[in-house]
Structure formats: structure tokens, C-alpha cells
Motif scaffolding. Structure first.
Motif, PDB file in Angstrom:
ATOM      1  N   SER A 124       0.817  -1.201   0.000  1.00 53.97           N
ATOM      2  CA  SER A 124       0.000   0.000   0.000  1.00 53.97           C
ATOM      3  C   SER A 124       0.860   1.264   0.000  1.00 53.97           C
ATOM      4  N   PRO A 125       0.498   2.241  -0.821  1.00 53.79           N
ATOM      5  CA  PRO A 125       1.241   3.502  -0.845  1.00 53.79           C
ATOM      6  C   PRO A 125       0.757   4.515   0.195  1.00 53.79           C
ATOM      7  N   PRO A 177       4.512  11.528  -0.609  1.00 54.33           N
ATOM      8  CA  PRO A 177       3.472  11.977  -1.558  1.00 54.33           C
ATOM      9  C   PRO A 177       3.880  11.875  -3.029  1.00 54.33           C
ATOM     10  N   LYS A 178       5.127  12.149  -3.337  1.00 55.12           N
ATOM     11  CA  LYS A 178       5.594  12.041  -4.724  1.00 55.12           C
ATOM     12  C   LYS A 178       5.491  10.596  -5.206  1.00 55.12           C
ATOM     13  N   HIS A 179       5.775   9.636  -4.324  1.00 54.04           N
ATOM     14  CA  HIS A 179       5.682   8.230  -4.702  1.00 54.04           C
ATOM     15  C   HIS A 179       4.229   7.805  -4.901  1.00 54.04           C
ATOM     16  N   ARG A 180       3.327   8.345  -4.089  1.00 50.27           N
ATOM     17  CA  ARG A 180       1.899   8.034  -4.274  1.00 50.27           C
ATOM     18  C   ARG A 180       1.417   8.525  -5.631  1.00 50.27           C
ATOM     19  N   LYS A 181       1.871   9.703  -6.044  1.00 50.28           N
ATOM     20  CA  LYS A 181       1.484  10.240  -7.347  1.00 50.28           C
ATOM     21  C   LYS A 181       2.073   9.408  -8.487  1.00 50.28           C
ATOM     22  N   THR A 182       3.279   8.891  -8.283  1.00 46.77           N
ATOM     23  CA  THR A 182       3.904   8.047  -9.299  1.00 46.77           C
ATOM     24  C   THR A 182       3.122   6.755  -9.475  1.00 46.77           C
ATOM     25  N   LEU A 219       1.129   5.454 -12.868  1.00 43.63           N
ATOM     26  CA  LEU A 219       1.306   4.142 -13.499  1.00 43.63           C
ATOM     27  C   LEU A 219      -0.034   3.450 -13.750  1.00 43.63           C
ATOM     28  N   GLY A 220      -1.113   3.987 -13.189  1.00 43.18           N
ATOM     29  CA  GLY A 220      -2.440   3.404 -13.391  1.00 43.18           C
ATOM     30  C   GLY A 220      -2.819   2.402 -12.322  1.00 43.18           C
ATOM     31  N   THR A 240       8.965   4.472 -18.275  1.00 46.90           N
ATOM     32  CA  THR A 240       8.313   3.503 -17.394  1.00 46.90           C
ATOM     33  C   THR A 240       9.320   2.892 -16.424  1.00 46.90           C
ATOM     34  N   LYS A 241      10.501   2.561 -16.920  1.00 41.26           N
ATOM     35  CA  LYS A 241      11.527   1.972 -16.052  1.00 41.26           C
ATOM     36  C   LYS A 241      11.948   2.930 -14.952  1.00 41.26           C
ATOM     37  N   GLY A 242      12.011   4.227 -15.250  1.00 40.49           N
ATOM     38  CA  GLY A 242      12.357   5.223 -14.243  1.00 40.49           C
ATOM     39  C   GLY A 242      11.304   5.321 -13.163  1.00 40.49           C
ATOM     40  N   MET A 243      10.037   5.272 -13.564  1.00 44.60           N
ATOM     41  CA  MET A 243       8.948   5.325 -12.588  1.00 44.60           C
ATOM     42  C   MET A 243       8.966   4.078 -11.706  1.00 44.60           C
ATOM     43  N   ILE A 244       9.206   2.922 -12.318  1.00 42.53           N
ATOM     44  CA  ILE A 244       9.261   1.669 -11.569  1.00 42.53           C
ATOM     45  C   ILE A 244      10.439   1.682 -10.598  1.00 42.53           C
ATOM     46  N   ALA A 245      11.569   2.235 -11.010  1.00 43.26           N
ATOM     47  CA  ALA A 245      12.740   2.295 -10.141  1.00 43.26           C
ATOM     48  C   ALA A 245      12.472   3.163  -8.914  1.00 43.26           C
ATOM     49  N   GLN A 246      11.679   4.219  -9.088  1.00 46.00           N
ATOM     50  CA  GLN A 246      11.388   5.132  -7.986  1.00 46.00           C
ATOM     51  C   GLN A 246      10.512   4.473  -6.932  1.00 46.00           C
TER      52      GLN A 246
END
Length: 60
Positions: free
Chosen positions: A12-13, A18-23, A27-28, A44-50
Motif C-alpha cells: 500500500s502507498p 506523496p511524490k511516490h503516491r502520485k507516481t 502508473l495506473g 516507465t523503467k524510471g517510474m518503476i525504479a522510484q
């Protein structure tokens, strides 16, 4: 290398930054254990890495 990635939200986020929740939302992924297929590209890989600590990623 696969053209798409299957990304599942497994943690759960709610307590995340907060920045990670928005990411995660970008991602949907809106609910726990929801899986989406996303293109296998650098954005997409950058978002997943974060937010990788919240996700499970598989090649589709």
C-alpha cells in the motif's frame, strides 16, 4: 526483451512519500493487487525504479 511489462501493486502507498503516491497513480495502479501492462521504455523503467519497493514487475 519484452515489449511490455506487467506491473502489480503489492504494498500500500498510504504511508509512502506523496511524490511516490502520485507516481503509483500515474502508473495506473489504484488498488492493491491490481495489474497493468505498460510499455517497456525508459520513462516507465524510471517510474518503476522510484517506487519499486511497492511493486512486483514481470515481463509480459
Amino acid at each position: 526483451m519484452a515489449d511490455t511489462l506487467k506491473v502489480t501493486l503489492v504494498k500500500s502507498p498510504i504511508g509512502a512519500i506523496p511524490k511516490h503516491r502520485k507516481t503509483v497513480a500515474a502508473l495506473g495502479l489504484t488498488k492493491m493487487h491490481k495489474t497493468v501492462e505498460l510499455p517497456n521504455n525508459d520513462a516507465t523503467k524510471g517510474m518503476i525504479a522510484q517506487v519499486g519497493y511497492l511493486l512486483k514487475v514481470e515481463e509480459a
